[in-house]
Scaffold this motif. Sequence first.
Motif, PDB file in Angstrom:
ATOM      1  N   SER A   1      22.179 -71.081  13.703  1.00  0.00           N
ATOM      2  CA  SER A   1      22.390 -71.956  14.767  1.00  0.00           C
ATOM      3  C   SER A   1      22.165 -73.496  14.485  1.00  0.00           C
ATOM      4  CB  SER A   1      21.445 -71.430  16.074  1.00  0.00           C
ATOM      5  OG  SER A   1      20.083 -71.867  15.621  1.00  0.00           O
ATOM      6  N   LEU A   2      21.279 -73.784  13.533  1.00  0.00           N
ATOM      7  CA  LEU A   2      20.907 -75.073  12.947  1.00  0.00           C
ATOM      8  C   LEU A   2      22.278 -75.949  12.479  1.00  0.00           C
ATOM      9  CD1 LEU A   2      17.495 -74.472  11.040  1.00  0.00           C
ATOM     10  CD2 LEU A   2      17.755 -75.072  13.441  1.00  0.00           C
ATOM     11  N   ALA A   3      23.009 -75.089  12.293  1.00  0.00           N
ATOM     12  CA  ALA A   3      24.441 -75.612  11.485  1.00  0.00           C
ATOM     13  C   ALA A   3      25.324 -76.169  12.735  1.00  0.00           C
ATOM     14  CB  ALA A   3      25.138 -74.670  10.462  1.00  0.00           C
ATOM     15  N   VAL A   4      25.124 -75.197  13.772  1.00  0.00           N
ATOM     16  CA  VAL A   4      25.975 -75.577  14.945  1.00  0.00           C
ATOM     17  C   VAL A   4      25.383 -76.811  15.495  1.00  0.00           C
ATOM     18  CG1 VAL A   4      26.349 -74.881  17.129  1.00  0.00           C
ATOM     19  CG2 VAL A   4      26.538 -73.143  15.409  1.00  0.00           C
ATOM     20  N   TYR A   5      24.006 -77.070  15.315  1.00  0.00           N
ATOM     21  CA  TYR A   5      23.554 -78.345  16.218  1.00  0.00           C
ATOM     22  C   TYR A   5      24.117 -79.564  15.306  1.00  0.00           C
ATOM     23  CZ  TYR A   5      20.521 -75.329  18.929  1.00  0.00           C
ATOM     24  OH  TYR A   5      20.030 -74.306  19.582  1.00  0.00           O
ATOM     25  N   ALA A   6      23.873 -79.376  14.041  1.00  0.00           N
ATOM     26  CA  ALA A   6      24.378 -80.459  13.029  1.00  0.00           C
ATOM     27  C   ALA A   6      25.747 -80.689  13.055  1.00  0.00           C
ATOM     28  CB  ALA A   6      24.239 -79.840  11.660  1.00  0.00           C
ATOM     29  N   VAL A   7      26.659 -79.852  13.640  1.00  0.00           N
ATOM     30  CA  VAL A   7      28.176 -79.982  13.686  1.00  0.00           C
ATOM     31  C   VAL A   7      28.516 -80.759  15.009  1.00  0.00           C
ATOM     32  CG1 VAL A   7      30.339 -79.013  13.772  1.00  0.00           C
ATOM     33  CG2 VAL A   7      28.931 -78.513  11.911  1.00  0.00           C
ATOM     34  N   LEU A   8      27.613 -79.975  16.203  1.00  0.00           N
ATOM     35  CA  LEU A   8      27.983 -80.125  17.440  1.00  0.00           C
ATOM     36  C   LEU A   8      27.507 -81.618  17.803  1.00  0.00           C
ATOM     37  CD1 LEU A   8      27.829 -76.904  19.539  1.00  0.00           C
ATOM     38  CD2 LEU A   8      29.845 -78.354  18.907  1.00  0.00           C
ATOM     39  N   GLY A   9      26.232 -82.084  17.282  1.00  0.00           N
ATOM     40  CA  GLY A   9      25.664 -83.259  17.700  1.00  0.00           C
ATOM     41  C   GLY A   9      26.726 -84.568  17.590  1.00  0.00           C
ATOM     42  N   PRO A  10      27.294 -84.664  16.479  1.00  0.00           N
ATOM     43  CA  PRO A  10      28.276 -85.630  16.383  1.00  0.00           C
ATOM     44  C   PRO A  10      29.448 -85.839  16.900  1.00  0.00           C
ATOM     45  CG  PRO A  10      27.393 -85.286  14.029  1.00  0.00           C
ATOM     46  CD  PRO A  10      26.939 -84.329  15.250  1.00  0.00           C
ATOM     47  N   LEU A  11      29.888 -84.264  17.129  1.00  0.00           N
ATOM     48  CA  LEU A  11      31.095 -84.222  18.066  1.00  0.00           C
ATOM     49  C   LEU A  11      30.762 -84.538  19.577  1.00  0.00           C
ATOM     50  CD1 LEU A  11      32.583 -80.874  16.468  1.00  0.00           C
ATOM     51  CD2 LEU A  11      33.443 -83.192  16.128  1.00  0.00           C
TER      52      LEU A  11
ATOM     53  N   THR B   1      10.485 -72.552  16.713  1.00  0.00           N
ATOM     54  CA  THR B   1      10.860 -73.665  15.537  1.00  0.00           C
ATOM     55  C   THR B   1      12.464 -73.837  15.827  1.00  0.00           C
ATOM     56  OG1 THR B   1       9.754 -72.293  14.041  1.00  0.00           O
ATOM     57  CG2 THR B   1      11.270 -73.597  12.974  1.00  0.00           C
ATOM     58  N   GLU B   2      13.141 -73.135  16.430  1.00  0.00           N
ATOM     59  CA  GLU B   2      14.656 -73.780  17.018  1.00  0.00           C
ATOM     60  C   GLU B   2      14.497 -74.836  17.971  1.00  0.00           C
ATOM     61  OE1 GLU B   2      18.998 -71.780  18.201  1.00  0.00           O
ATOM     62  OE2 GLU B   2      17.096 -70.924  18.686  1.00  0.00           O
ATOM     63  N   ALA B   3      13.347 -74.638  18.838  1.00  0.00           N
ATOM     64  CA  ALA B   3      13.189 -76.031  19.595  1.00  0.00           C
ATOM     65  C   ALA B   3      13.267 -77.232  18.827  1.00  0.00           C
ATOM     66  CB  ALA B   3      12.080 -75.471  20.561  1.00  0.00           C
ATOM     67  N   VAL B   4      12.774 -77.218  17.803  1.00  0.00           N
ATOM     68  CA  VAL B   4      12.498 -78.554  17.139  1.00  0.00           C
ATOM     69  C   VAL B   4      14.093 -79.034  16.769  1.00  0.00           C
ATOM     70  CG1 VAL B   4      11.681 -79.911  14.943  1.00  0.00           C
ATOM     71  CG2 VAL B   4      10.352 -77.830  16.161  1.00  0.00           C
ATOM     72  N   ALA B   5      15.070 -78.340  16.383  1.00  0.00           N
ATOM     73  CA  ALA B   5      16.396 -78.571  16.130  1.00  0.00           C
ATOM     74  C   ALA B   5      16.918 -79.155  17.398  1.00  0.00           C
ATOM     75  CB  ALA B   5      16.946 -77.510  15.392  1.00  0.00           C
ATOM     76  N   ILE B   6      16.566 -78.516  18.564  1.00  0.00           N
ATOM     77  CA  ILE B   6      17.201 -78.730  19.981  1.00  0.00           C
ATOM     78  C   ILE B   6      16.577 -80.308  20.170  1.00  0.00           C
ATOM     79  CG2 ILE B   6      17.197 -78.240  22.196  1.00  0.00           C
ATOM     80  CD1 ILE B   6      17.135 -75.320  21.470  1.00  0.00           C
ATOM     81  N   TYR B   7      15.328 -80.575  20.069  1.00  0.00           N
ATOM     82  CA  TYR B   7      14.750 -81.944  20.300  1.00  0.00           C
ATOM     83  C   TYR B   7      15.489 -82.753  19.156  1.00  0.00           C
ATOM     84  CZ  TYR B   7      10.653 -79.173  21.793  1.00  0.00           C
ATOM     85  OH  TYR B   7       9.953 -78.184  22.398  1.00  0.00           O
ATOM     86  N   GLY B   8      16.030 -82.523  18.213  1.00  0.00           N
ATOM     87  CA  GLY B   8      16.769 -83.608  17.309  1.00  0.00           C
ATOM     88  C   GLY B   8      18.172 -83.639  17.922  1.00  0.00           C
ATOM     89  N   PHE B   9      18.672 -82.788  18.614  1.00  0.00           N
ATOM     90  CA  PHE B   9      20.088 -82.781  19.060  1.00  0.00           C
ATOM     91  C   PHE B   9      20.033 -83.534  20.422  1.00  0.00           C
ATOM     92  CE2 PHE B   9      23.330 -80.712  22.179  1.00  0.00           C
ATOM     93  CZ  PHE B   9      24.316 -81.033  21.203  1.00  0.00           C
ATOM     94  N   ILE B  10      18.845 -83.347  21.347  1.00  0.00           N
ATOM     95  CA  ILE B  10      18.592 -84.173  22.264  1.00  0.00           C
ATOM     96  C   ILE B  10      18.522 -85.668  21.971  1.00  0.00           C
ATOM     97  CG2 ILE B  10      17.095 -84.803  24.345  1.00  0.00           C
ATOM     98  CD1 ILE B  10      16.667 -81.550  24.352  1.00  0.00           C
ATOM     99  N   LEU B  11      17.646 -85.827  21.013  1.00  0.00           N
ATOM    100  CA  LEU B  11      17.606 -87.372  20.665  1.00  0.00           C
ATOM    101  C   LEU B  11      18.786 -88.037  20.254  1.00  0.00           C
ATOM    102  CD1 LEU B  11      14.073 -87.347  18.876  1.00  0.00           C
ATOM    103  CD2 LEU B  11      14.754 -88.267  20.938  1.00  0.00           C
ATOM    104  N   TYR B  12      19.616 -86.987  19.387  1.00  0.00           N
ATOM    105  CA  TYR B  12      21.018 -87.727  18.950  1.00  0.00           C
ATOM    106  C   TYR B  12      22.001 -87.886  20.196  1.00  0.00           C
ATOM    107  CZ  TYR B  12      25.409 -88.608  16.835  1.00  0.00           C
ATOM    108  OH  TYR B  12      26.432 -89.004  16.542  1.00  0.00           O
TER     109      TYR B  12
ATOM    110  N   LEU C   1      20.955 -88.884  23.017  1.00  0.00           N
ATOM    111  CA  LEU C   1      20.769 -89.937  23.876  1.00  0.00           C
ATOM    112  C   LEU C   1      20.446 -91.413  23.260  1.00  0.00           C
ATOM    113  CD1 LEU C   1      17.322 -88.248  25.683  1.00  0.00           C
ATOM    114  CD2 LEU C   1      19.631 -89.027  26.615  1.00  0.00           C
ATOM    115  N   GLY C   2      20.140 -91.417  21.935  1.00  0.00           N
ATOM    116  CA  GLY C   2      20.257 -92.307  21.007  1.00  0.00           C
ATOM    117  C   GLY C   2      21.232 -92.708  20.007  1.00  0.00           C
ATOM    118  N   LYS C   3      22.152 -91.504  19.587  1.00  0.00           N
ATOM    119  CA  LYS C   3      23.239 -91.471  18.645  1.00  0.00           C
ATOM    120  C   LYS C   3      22.426 -91.996  17.154  1.00  0.00           C
ATOM    121  CE  LYS C   3      26.050 -91.405  21.866  1.00  0.00           C
ATOM    122  NZ  LYS C   3      25.421 -90.902  23.092  1.00  0.00           N
ATOM    123  N   ASN C   4      21.202 -91.438  16.996  1.00  0.00           N
ATOM    124  CA  ASN C   4      20.676 -91.835  15.713  1.00  0.00           C
ATOM    125  C   ASN C   4      20.755 -90.434  14.957  1.00  0.00           C
ATOM    126  OD1 ASN C   4      19.263 -92.237  13.198  1.00  0.00           O
ATOM    127  ND2 ASN C   4      17.773 -93.282  14.535  1.00  0.00           N
ATOM    128  N   GLN C   5      21.557 -90.366  13.797  1.00  0.00           N
ATOM    129  CA  GLN C   5      21.826 -89.192  13.030  1.00  0.00           C
ATOM    130  C   GLN C   5      20.570 -88.937  12.314  1.00  0.00           C
ATOM    131  OE1 GLN C   5      25.124 -89.696  10.385  1.00  0.00           O
ATOM    132  NE2 GLN C   5      26.497 -89.095  12.270  1.00  0.00           N
TER     133      GLN C   5
END
Length: 160
Positions: A24-34, A108-119, A121-125
Amino acid sequence: MAIEQEIAQGLRAVKIIWGAIFSSLAVYAVLGPLVGDKVTAGLPAETFTMLRAALYVVSLCTIIGARVVRRKMLSPSALLPRYPSAAGDAAQTVRRYTAAVVVSLALTEAVAIYGFILYILGKNQTDLYALILLAAAAMLLHAPKRSEMLDLMPNQANRR
C-alpha cells in the motif's frame, strides 16, 4: 492440525498481510502526485507549517508507539496460555502474533498516510516520500519472522 503446520500456516497468512500493507505504500507514492495535483487546499501558510511540524512529530511518536504496542502484545504476560494442549498454545500464539503484527503495521501505515495528506495539502514531494520511507523502514523492522513466533511458544521455543 500439527503444531508445525499451524505455525507455518499462520506465518504464511501474516506474511501475506504484511506484504499487502507494505504494498500500500507504493499506492500512496503513486496516487499522491496523481491526485494531489488536482486537489487544492486553502490552508494559510502558517497553518500548514504548524500542521506539517505536528504530523512529523506525530509520525515519530507513532513509529515509537507501534514498537511499544507490539512489544507489549508479545510480552510473556500477554501470552499466558488458555488452552491445556500444545496445539492450543500454537493456535493462540499464531493469533496473538498475527494481531501484534497487524496492529503494528496499521500504526506504521498511518505515517505514510500522514505523508500523503501533507502532499495533498502542500504539494511537497519530500513530505510524501520521506514519510513513506519512514513507514517502509518501520514495516521492514516489523516484518513477520518465524523465529520470533517460535520464541513465543511456551513449550516449542527450541523448534526451529
